[in-house]
Motif scaffolding. Structure first.
Motif, PDB file in Angstrom:
ATOM      1  N   THR A  38      47.837 -11.143 -21.998  1.00 28.57           N
ATOM      2  CA  THR A  38      46.525 -10.877 -22.261  1.00 28.57           C
ATOM      3  C   THR A  38      45.375 -11.434 -21.005  1.00 28.57           C
ATOM      4  N   LEU A  39      46.029 -12.365 -20.344  1.00 28.87           N
ATOM      5  CA  LEU A  39      45.236 -12.920 -19.279  1.00 28.87           C
ATOM      6  C   LEU A  39      45.289 -12.203 -18.212  1.00 28.87           C
ATOM      7  N   VAL A  40      46.403 -11.335 -17.893  1.00 28.68           N
ATOM      8  CA  VAL A  40      46.541 -10.528 -16.731  1.00 28.68           C
ATOM      9  C   VAL A  40      45.553  -9.030 -17.143  1.00 28.68           C
ATOM     10  N   SER A  41      45.478  -8.850 -18.366  1.00 30.34           N
ATOM     11  CA  SER A  41      44.661  -7.609 -18.672  1.00 30.34           C
ATOM     12  C   SER A  41      43.289  -8.181 -18.458  1.00 30.34           C
ATOM     13  N   THR A  42      42.817  -9.093 -18.553  1.00 31.67           N
ATOM     14  CA  THR A  42      41.514  -9.417 -18.415  1.00 31.67           C
ATOM     15  C   THR A  42      41.268  -9.515 -16.845  1.00 31.67           C
ATOM     16  N   LEU A  43      42.070  -9.551 -15.855  1.00 37.44           N
ATOM     17  CA  LEU A  43      41.805  -9.555 -14.425  1.00 37.44           C
ATOM     18  C   LEU A  43      42.051  -8.249 -14.022  1.00 37.44           C
ATOM     19  N   ARG A  68      42.901 -17.140 -12.417  1.00 31.71           N
ATOM     20  CA  ARG A  68      43.991 -17.022 -11.664  1.00 31.71           C
ATOM     21  C   ARG A  68      45.135 -18.230 -11.617  1.00 31.71           C
ATOM     22  N   ARG A  69      44.357 -19.478 -11.689  1.00 36.34           N
ATOM     23  CA  ARG A  69      45.193 -20.734 -11.566  1.00 36.34           C
ATOM     24  C   ARG A  69      45.843 -20.739 -12.855  1.00 36.34           C
ATOM     25  N   TRP A  70      45.128 -20.525 -14.057  1.00 31.13           N
ATOM     26  CA  TRP A  70      45.971 -20.621 -15.349  1.00 31.13           C
ATOM     27  C   TRP A  70      47.098 -19.385 -15.263  1.00 31.13           C
ATOM     28  N   ALA A  95      37.632 -15.246 -18.331  1.00 34.78           N
ATOM     29  CA  ALA A  95      38.383 -15.029 -19.489  1.00 34.78           C
ATOM     30  C   ALA A  95      38.075 -16.226 -20.730  1.00 34.78           C
ATOM     31  N   ALA A  96      38.295 -15.759 -21.770  1.00 34.06           N
ATOM     32  CA  ALA A  96      38.061 -16.898 -22.673  1.00 34.06           C
ATOM     33  C   ALA A  96      39.173 -16.680 -23.987  1.00 34.06           C
ATOM     34  N   VAL A  97      39.463 -17.862 -24.642  1.00 34.95           N
ATOM     35  CA  VAL A  97      40.464 -17.710 -25.601  1.00 34.95           C
ATOM     36  C   VAL A  97      40.170 -18.912 -26.639  1.00 34.95           C
ATOM     37  N   ALA A  98      40.331 -18.528 -27.917  1.00 36.37           N
ATOM     38  CA  ALA A  98      40.313 -19.608 -28.752  1.00 36.37           C
ATOM     39  C   ALA A  98      41.518 -20.407 -29.055  1.00 36.37           C
ATOM     40  N   LEU A  99      41.448 -21.739 -28.961  1.00 37.35           N
ATOM     41  CA  LEU A  99      42.758 -22.494 -28.988  1.00 37.35           C
ATOM     42  C   LEU A  99      42.615 -23.454 -29.928  1.00 37.35           C
ATOM     43  N   PHE A 121      43.798 -13.963 -24.792  1.00 39.44           N
ATOM     44  CA  PHE A 121      42.359 -13.980 -23.617  1.00 39.44           C
ATOM     45  C   PHE A 121      41.775 -12.722 -23.944  1.00 39.44           C
ATOM     46  N   GLU A 122      40.400 -12.607 -23.730  1.00 37.18           N
ATOM     47  CA  GLU A 122      39.592 -11.522 -23.841  1.00 37.18           C
ATOM     48  C   GLU A 122      38.608 -11.881 -22.466  1.00 37.18           C
ATOM     49  N   PRO A 123      38.446 -10.876 -21.858  1.00 38.50           N
ATOM     50  CA  PRO A 123      37.269 -10.951 -20.514  1.00 38.50           C
ATOM     51  C   PRO A 123      36.016 -11.340 -20.933  1.00 38.50           C
ATOM     52  N   LEU A 124      35.325 -11.936 -20.187  1.00 39.17           N
ATOM     53  CA  LEU A 124      33.981 -12.649 -20.102  1.00 39.17           C
ATOM     54  C   LEU A 124      33.256 -11.708 -19.342  1.00 39.17           C
TER      55      LEU A 124
END
Length: 200
Positions: free
Chosen positions: A193-198, A140-142, A13-17, A5-8
């Motif tokens: 990585t999601l934590v770090s974007t928040l 946050r839900r993710w 946040a955004a992530v390529a899957l 994840f990277e911050p928007l």
């Protein structure tokens, strides 16, 4: 952005899957919802406050994964296993569970459902899959769902600490636990990585 994840700008946040990753996360989220189970039966009396005051279970779940997701509020490892103090802790835990577990289950269900819905709404970006963009609340839900998925998988793999996790890294490819270990580690990296974007 691939794999993390990277911050928007402006939050989120955004992530390529890729298609396989989307399928794995969706399948795990569906399994988590099935494990947690449906919500309390709807009250037919027409009283909108009935569900608010509905009592949940007082005993811990028998399934070890559900016990990990809904642990006792009092006691635990290192606490007395018998005697008056242990009996009091069990009583306090039962009372706490009775009034909180329904809400906790509902929250975990909502988080897993938010993951499924956001994946279902993805528009493929070609052979490489898609880019998932989450608003701050969705992030946050993710985060909650990823945490629950890791707890569930960790419980099935009997991971209780980082040392257990490290030992599982060295499993042979023939070991039937290997795919779940890889999913556990991958979800952990996504979660980190999601934590770090928040973080501000």
């Amino acid at each position: 952005m691939p794999g993390h994840f990277e911050p928007l700008p402006g939050g989120g946040a955004a992530v390529a899957l890729d298609d396989v990753e989307i399928s794995i996360i969706r399948s795990l989220a569906v399994q988590l919802m099935e494990l947690i189970g449906p919500g309390p039966a709807e009250d037919t009396s027409g009283d909108p406050l009935a569900e608010l005051f509905a009592e949940g279970p007082s005993e811990p779940p028998s399934d070890p994964v559900l016990r990990r997701l809904f642990p006792d509020a009092y006691g635990g490892p290192g606490q007395p296993a018998s005697g008056k103090e242990a009996e009091e802790q069990r009583a306090y835990s039962a009372e706490f569970r009775r009034y909180t577990e329904n809400d906790l289950r509902a929250g975990k269900r909502e988080n897993a459902l938010a993951v499924i819905r956001s994946l279902d709404e993805l528009v493929p970006a070609g052979e490489d899959g898609a880019v998932l963009e989450l608003a701050p609340e969705e992030s946050r839900r993710w985060l909650g769902a990823l945490n629950d998925l890791r707890l569930a998988i960790g419980s099935r793999l009997e991971i209780s600490d980082e040392e257990d996790s490290d030992l599982l890294l060295h499993l042979s490819d023939e070991d039937p636990r290997k795919p779940m270990v890889m999913a556990y580690l991958w979800l952990g990296a996504l979660q980190e990585t999601l934590v770090s974007t928040l973080m501000p």
